[in-house]
Design a protein around this motif. Structure first.
Motif, PDB file in Angstrom:
ATOM      1  N   LEU A  97       8.825  -0.737   6.742  1.00 33.85           N
ATOM      2  CA  LEU A  97       8.534  -0.004   5.509  1.00 33.85           C
ATOM      3  C   LEU A  97       7.033  -0.066   5.197  1.00 33.85           C
ATOM      4  N   ILE A  98       6.489  -1.268   5.311  1.00 38.90           N
ATOM      5  CA  ILE A  98       5.062  -1.462   5.027  1.00 38.90           C
ATOM      6  C   ILE A  98       4.215  -0.734   6.067  1.00 38.90           C
ATOM      7  N   GLU A 120       5.005   1.916   7.823  1.00 40.36           N
ATOM      8  CA  GLU A 120       5.038   3.362   7.599  1.00 40.36           C
ATOM      9  C   GLU A 120       4.146   3.748   6.415  1.00 40.36           C
ATOM     10  N   GLY A 121       4.163   2.922   5.382  1.00 33.77           N
ATOM     11  CA  GLY A 121       3.319   3.190   4.220  1.00 33.77           C
ATOM     12  C   GLY A 121       1.843   3.173   4.581  1.00 33.77           C
ATOM     13  N   GLN A 122       1.447   2.212   5.406  1.00 35.15           N
ATOM     14  CA  GLN A 122       0.049   2.147   5.842  1.00 35.15           C
ATOM     15  C   GLN A 122      -0.323   3.390   6.655  1.00 35.15           C
ATOM     16  N   HIS A 136       1.097   6.397   6.472  1.00 36.53           N
ATOM     17  CA  HIS A 136       1.026   7.532   5.528  1.00 36.53           C
ATOM     18  C   HIS A 136      -0.328   7.573   4.814  1.00 36.53           C
ATOM     19  N   GLY A 137      -0.681   6.442   4.229  1.00 33.41           N
ATOM     20  CA  GLY A 137      -1.911   6.399   3.437  1.00 33.41           C
ATOM     21  C   GLY A 137      -3.144   6.597   4.296  1.00 33.41           C
ATOM     22  N   ALA A 140      -3.534  10.233   5.065  1.00 22.40           N
ATOM     23  CA  ALA A 140      -4.038  10.961   3.893  1.00 22.40           C
ATOM     24  C   ALA A 140      -5.556  10.819   3.784  1.00 22.40           C
ATOM     25  N   GLU A 152       4.491  16.609   4.042  1.00 23.67           N
ATOM     26  CA  GLU A 152       5.306  15.463   4.449  1.00 23.67           C
ATOM     27  C   GLU A 152       4.841  15.079   5.854  1.00 23.67           C
ATOM     28  N   PHE A 153       4.630  13.800   6.104  1.00 26.72           N
ATOM     29  CA  PHE A 153       4.253  13.369   7.446  1.00 26.72           C
ATOM     30  C   PHE A 153       5.494  12.919   8.211  1.00 26.72           C
TER      31      PHE A 153
END
Lengths: 161, 816
Positions: B686-687, B689-691, B693-694, B697, B734-735
């Motif tokens: 989860l972490i 994937e968040g990294q 994504h950000g 961006a 959406e990525f």
């Protein structure tokens, strides 16, 4: 100095304030409501978003005197009786925050978004939150969280696939 | 050592089961744990630096230079001192004897010019926003009011804004010693031979525009003293490094200085700094004897939180006609800004080893000249040197593919290191320990629908569709996990790259993990808990992670360079193993067995072949009571580890971007984005994937939206979020993300780091896509950010008509 009466998170405050005092500084510096942060000085980032009489407002762009007689709900007052608001739950469940600085404002803006559109499309969520900037998440999980909260609040629950 | 290998094997096995979709439910590593940090953040109960209120606290505001370059003739603070609520007003001269210079810890060459850098300017200002004077008052409004009553007479000097002009004969000087800070050279192989009679030569110049990192939390500092000891609270990524540097800078003894980083609202490198405001707040509390607070406004931050990138890259690739790359040259000008801050000169050098990317080649040559200008200094911004390198090679490889009429993915296949060739020592001298570029690329192509999109692109080109489709490829790697101390030493960096962890088993069986990493949004509390829970066999909930306070976590090298997990996380794992070794001896004693016969599983030590056992909680209590311990056994179950890696780690991946470019308006819309990253073993997907994504961006931000713009006098025009555009939700798609997992062999976790990967990969993927869309018009580059105006002008200027394609009807020409 003008005297104002403002209800913040259910507590009534009567305070004398300078006419130029921003609502966000009234909340933070005067009332100790530091749950609402400041991210910019031009109303662009939305980190300071609160509910002002039921609608989202950027508290850096409102004077405290303008809030006289109003009801303000901040992120600190969103949970009721120890139960998180579905939007708060959804942000946690979908990993929709990293540093968390934009999160109070993002959550408040998202709650307001669902008032207008209880079942928004992804595109509607993205446009609805355009005034709230996040530098960490790339927004994917924020969109998911808002969708999840919308489902939760409509009573459908979250589809688990 | 055996134990390390075992742990690594365990991690790999878990990684494998996760990939197969069946994570071992009894293990924490690999689980998508929701974050521990969230509870305080979603309820507004966390503590940011600006939230801190101390009795008698005063507020600081800085008067900043409105000129890019000027001599300070006079500062008159007398009127300001009489304003209501004003406690003190000081100019730079008032602190000249004690403020010292802000430090530069990375003198990259012997002859580097490191100019004096007083926190408050005394004689001369060299960028707009440089602090000239300060007010200390009873509230933030009164402090701001009093700034207006300070009078400063400036004698204007010539600004120096363009790097090439700055190096020309007769240029006005930023500093007496001239505008060249250093030149740093590096090469491998026979470059002359590689370029001699090369069948194909690609030469390009790329501009890495100046960026403003824009963490959502503005910087803030609180300083206080009891007359002897000092505490500094700061929105910083580096409390430990900061403490050392402040002790060296201010003369406050290190043992009397505590630095605390409360929750920190993002950094991205911008809070990897020793700032003027941190030094001055300490000096102010020392002089006034009251706690002081300074919080920047966003416009103040855009001016004076250090900037990123700002390089001019001259790139050359020599290749065979079959596409094989023979060699590469990179010649950089890097804008230092007006001064060298903490790691300013080292940033482009971090990229020096990455211009060859994932490719095999015979020769490589790198030169970087650091240049002074009258702008805010540059320093670390997400990726720090490596995004620039990756952009250059990935853009140049696409140009080579176009020159050869070859598919850009096929060209990459012909040149990349194949998975059988690892470990592989590159032409830049780094040894890539592991990777599988084929697997990540194949996966990305499938998720993207590459062939279908190429078919649609051909169709749109045939139809002369005004909205053209472009496909961008980026196959990146990066050196992460900064860094082996011996390597940092060889690069003249002022410190090491180790990381520290302590693990304490408390009497009730709960576990405290103390880490020297300093999170600012990453989720270390969650991930480190997962590592410790697995290693110690305790519930995830029974672990707490302490960080960000030099009294609580006294040793550390902090968080940047995708180092936290691969160095700090490994230190946590190793400290857990040490605690367990002690516990094993105690268990053996209590069970009246030999330590060699004790097995550990799921939090319980048992005697092999029997059911007799002791839980780790029972052992914790027994150690605390200390009634019956083995001979010489200290009554505590805790351990400390300082881990220094032997090598960097090398995450890699393939990012694919499809853009639709409206050739009539120049507007770019990202239609789809696929990222397949290989960050080794994953502790929390989860972490990770968040990294990713950000990171993507921010990479898209550089490609399409962001640029710090100055006018001809050196004024920053992008001082607000209205002018400096970071992407909003409406700007991004959406990525689609996925992973391959090729564990790192350089650490026991098998982890490679993920903090910077997305940013490094995304920028060239997007720009390659934009240029690909515009190929039929003869466009071969669009300067970043690829704004509608720049794209529209590029179409007009490229003589698209020559290729039979009509561009916009009229073009004014010229770049801003």
């Amino acid at each position: 100095m003008p005297r104002i009466t403002v209800t913040v998170d259910g507590i009534v405050y009567e305070e004398e304030v300078e006419p130029r005092l921003l609502l966000v500084h009234f909340l933070r510096d005067r009332l100790g409501k530091t749950g609402t942060p400041v991210g910019c000085d031009t109303g662009n980032c939305g980190a300071c978003t609160v509910m002002l009489d039921g609608r989202s407002a950027k508290s850096c762009s409102v004077l405290a005197v303008q809030a006289d007689g109003s009801d303000v709900v901040t992120i600190e007052g969103l949970a009721q009786n120890g139960t998180l608001h579905p939007m708060q739950e959804a942000f946690h469940a979908e990993h929709a925050l990293q540093c968390g600085y934009c999160t109070p404002g993002m959550i408040m803006a998202a709650v307001d978004l669902l008032k207008d559109d209880p079942d928004p499309s992804d595109e509607a969520i993205r446009h609805g939150l355009e005034g709230n900037l996040c530098r960490c998440t790339g927004y994917c999980n924020i969109v998911k969280a808002v969708r999840r909260a919308a489902q939760e609040m409509s009573g459908e629950g979250v589809r688990t696939s | 050592m055996t134990e390390q290998i075992d742990a690594g094997m365990v991690a790999r096995r878990i990684a494998e089961s996760d990939r197969l979709g069946s994570p071992d439910p009894s293990r924490e590593i690999g689980r998508a744990r929701r974050r521990k940090e969230d509870a305080r953040l979603i309820t507004g109960r966390t503590l940011w630096t600006d939230d801190i209120q101390l009795p008698g606290m005063l507020y600081v505001a800085f008067l900043r230079s409105p000129m890019a370059h000027a001599r300070i003739a006079r500062v008159d603070t007398s009127a300001a001192r009489t304003q209501p609520g004003v406690v003190a007003v000081y100019s730079g001269r008032d602190f000249a004897g004690e403020q010292g210079n802000l430090p530069c810890a990375w003198p990259v060459s012997e002859d580097i010019v490191i100019p004096d850098h007083p926190p408050m300017a005394v004689e001369e200002v060299r960028y707009v926003g440089e602090a000239v004077a300060c007010v200390v008052a009873t509230d933030r409004y009164k402090a701001a009011d009093a700034l207006e009553a300070i009078e400063v007479d400036y004698e204007p000097l010539e600004p120096v804004l363009d790097m090439t002009e700055a190096l020309a004969e007769g240029s006005p000087k930023v500093h007496e010693a001239g505008n060249r800070a250093f030149t740093w050279k590096f090469s491998g192989g026979d470059v002359e031979a590689a370029f001699r009679d090369a069948p194909v030569l690609i030469e390009r110049t790329y501009v890495q525009q100046r960026l403003i990192p824009t963490a959502m939390e503005p910087r803030a500092v609180v300083a206080t003293t009891d007359g002897t000891a000092f505490t500094l609270y700061s929105s910083t990524q580096i409390p430990h490094v900061l403490r050392v540097m402040l002790a060296l800078t201010t003369g406050i003894p290190e043992h009397l200085l505590r630095v605390v980083a409360p929750d920190v609202g993002g950094g991205f490198g911008s809070k990897l700094q020793v700032t003027a405001e941190e030094v001055l707040c300490l000096l102010l509390t020392r002089r006034i004897g009251k706690p002081v607070k300074w919080t920047e406004s966003r416009s103040e931050g855009n001016l004076t939180a250090h900037h990123g990138r700002d390089q001019l890259q001259r790139i050359a690739l020599a290749a065979e006609r079959d596409g094989r790359i023979r060699g590469m040259r990179a010649d950089l000008l890097a804008d230092m800004g007006a001064y060298l801050m903490l790691v300013t000169p080292g940033i482009p050098i971090l990229g020096a080893f990455m211009y060859n990317g994932i490719y095999k080649m015979d020769a490589y040559d790198f030169t970087c000249t650091g240049v002074f200008t009258t702008k805010m200094p540059t320093d670390a911004y997400r990726g720090a040197g490596r995004p620039e390198a990756t952009f250059a090679i990935e853009r140049a490889v696409d140009e080579l593919a176009h020159e050869l009429g070859m598919d850009p993915v096929e060209l990459r296949r012909r040149n990349w290191i194949t998975h059988q060739e690892f470990p592989y020592t590159t032409i830049a001298g780094l040894t890539y320990d592991s990777g599988n570029y084929e697997a990540a690329t194949d996966r990305a192509l499938a998720l993207f629908g590459y062939d279908k999109l190429r078919a649609e692109q051909a169709d749109r080109r045939d139809r002369r569709d005004p909205v053209q489709l472009g496909i961008g490829v980026s196959t990146y790697t990066e050196m992460c996990g900064l860094a082996p101390s011996r390597v940092l030493g060889s690069l003249s960096y002022g410190a090491g790259g180790w990381e520290h962890a302590a693990v304490r088993l408390l009497p009730t069986g709960k576990v405290e993990v103390v880490t020297g990493t300093s999170p600012h949004g990453q989720g270390h509390e969650t991930a480190w808990s997962q590592i410790a829970a697995d290693a110690m066999g305790v519930p995830f909930e029974d672990v707490s992670v302490l960080h960000g306070d030099t009294t609580v976590a006294p040793r550390g090298m902090d968080t940047y360079g995708s180092r936290s997990l691969v160095i700090g996380g490994v230190a946590v794992l190793q400290a857990c193993e040490k605690v367990k070794e002690k516990a094993r001896k105690l268990a053996a004693h209590m069970l009246e067995a030999s330590p060699e016969d004790i097995e550990f599983s799921g939090g319980t030590f048992t005697v092999r072949g029997t059911s007799a056992g002791k839980t780790i909680q029972e052992l914790a209590l027994a150690a605390f009571a200390a009634h019956d311990l083995p001979e010489g056994f200290e009554p505590r179950l805790d351990a400390e580890v300082t881990f220094d890696p032997q090598n960097f780690s090398f995450p890699h991946g393939t990012h694919l971007c499809a853009v639709e470019v409206d050739t009539e308006t120049g507007l770019t819309k990202i239609r789809s984005y696929v990222a397949v990253d290989d960050v080794g073993t994953v502790v929390n997907p989860l972490i990770v994937e968040g990294q990713v994504h950000g990171g993507i961006a921010q990479g898209i931000g550089q490609a399409l939206f962001e640029e710090a713009v100055h006018d001809a006098e050196g004024n920053l025009l992008t001082t607000t979020m209205t002018d400096y555009l970071i992407p909003s939700a409406a700007d991004l798609p959406e990525f689609v993300t996925d992973r391959t997992e090729t564990p790192a062999t350089s650490n026991v976790l098998g982890a490679k780091g993920v903090g910077e990967a997305g940013t490094i990969a995304a920028t060239p993927a997007v720009v390659n896509a934009v240029v690909d869309a515009l190929r039929p018009y003869g466009v071969r580059d669009v300067r970043m950010p690829c704004s509608p105006e720049r794209i529209w002008r590029a179409i007009g200027e490229s003589g698209g008509a020559a290729a039979g394609w009509a561009g916009p009807t009229e073009s004014e020409g010229g770049e801003r």
